[in-house]
Design an enzyme around this catalytic site. Structure first.
Site, PDB file in Angstrom:
ATOM      1  N   ALA A  63       0.839  -1.195   0.000  1.00  0.00           N
ATOM      2  CA  ALA A  63       0.000   0.000   0.000  1.00  0.00           C
ATOM      3  C   ALA A  63       0.875   1.247   0.000  1.00  0.00           C
ATOM      4  O   ALA A  63       1.904   1.292   0.676  1.00  0.00           O
ATOM      5  CB  ALA A  63      -0.913   0.007   1.222  1.00  0.00           C
ATOM      6  N   CYS A  64       0.453   2.250  -0.760  1.00  0.00           N
ATOM      7  CA  CYS A  64       1.177   3.521  -0.876  1.00  0.00           C
ATOM      8  C   CYS A  64       0.140   4.647  -0.955  1.00  0.00           C
ATOM      9  O   CYS A  64      -1.051   4.389  -0.867  1.00  0.00           O
ATOM     10  CB  CYS A  64       2.080   3.492  -2.106  1.00  0.00           C
ATOM     11  SG  CYS A  64       1.183   3.556  -3.670  1.00  0.00           S
TER      12      CYS A  64
END
Length: 112
Positions: A63-64
């Site tokens: 996740a970013c």
């Protein structure tokens, strides 16, 4: 091509305890709020830190902020030989920008 999963799928899998979330944002962003149970491995540190993570056979979601750099992270994790071939390594579509669920705050998530 990296598989993507929706934030809803990630939330459901986190609640079921059958996915490891790798948060590739900076420590400051992570401390402000992260997916429950996520471990913080900033993207720039990922190549050197991949070997120290306990790859336990659970699927992995990276996740970013907006779902772009997490694709690079997923490709890197997927290429690591300690990650079993049948493990799904995916990117969270839309990143934290699309996450509409509760976040943990501070450093209270699992660390590996």
């Amino acid at each position: 091509m990296v598989e993507e999963v929706t934030p809803e799928e990630v939330r459901d899998r986190v609640e079921a305890g059958d996915v490891r979330v790798i948060d590739t944002r900076s420590p400051t962003q992570y401390e402000r709020g992260h997916i429950p149970g996520a471990i913080n491995v900033p993207l720039g540190e990922l190549p050197s830190r991949v070997p120290e993570i306990d790859w336990d056979g659970r699927d992995v979601v990276c996740a970013c902020p907006i779902g772009q750099s997490s694709k690079q992270a997923a490709m890197l994790v997927n290429s690591y030989e300690e990650v079993e071939e049948d493990v799904l390594v995916a990117s969270m579509a839309g990143g934290y920008e699309e996450w509409e669920f509760e976040l943990e705050r501070g450093a209270d998530a699992d660390r590996d």
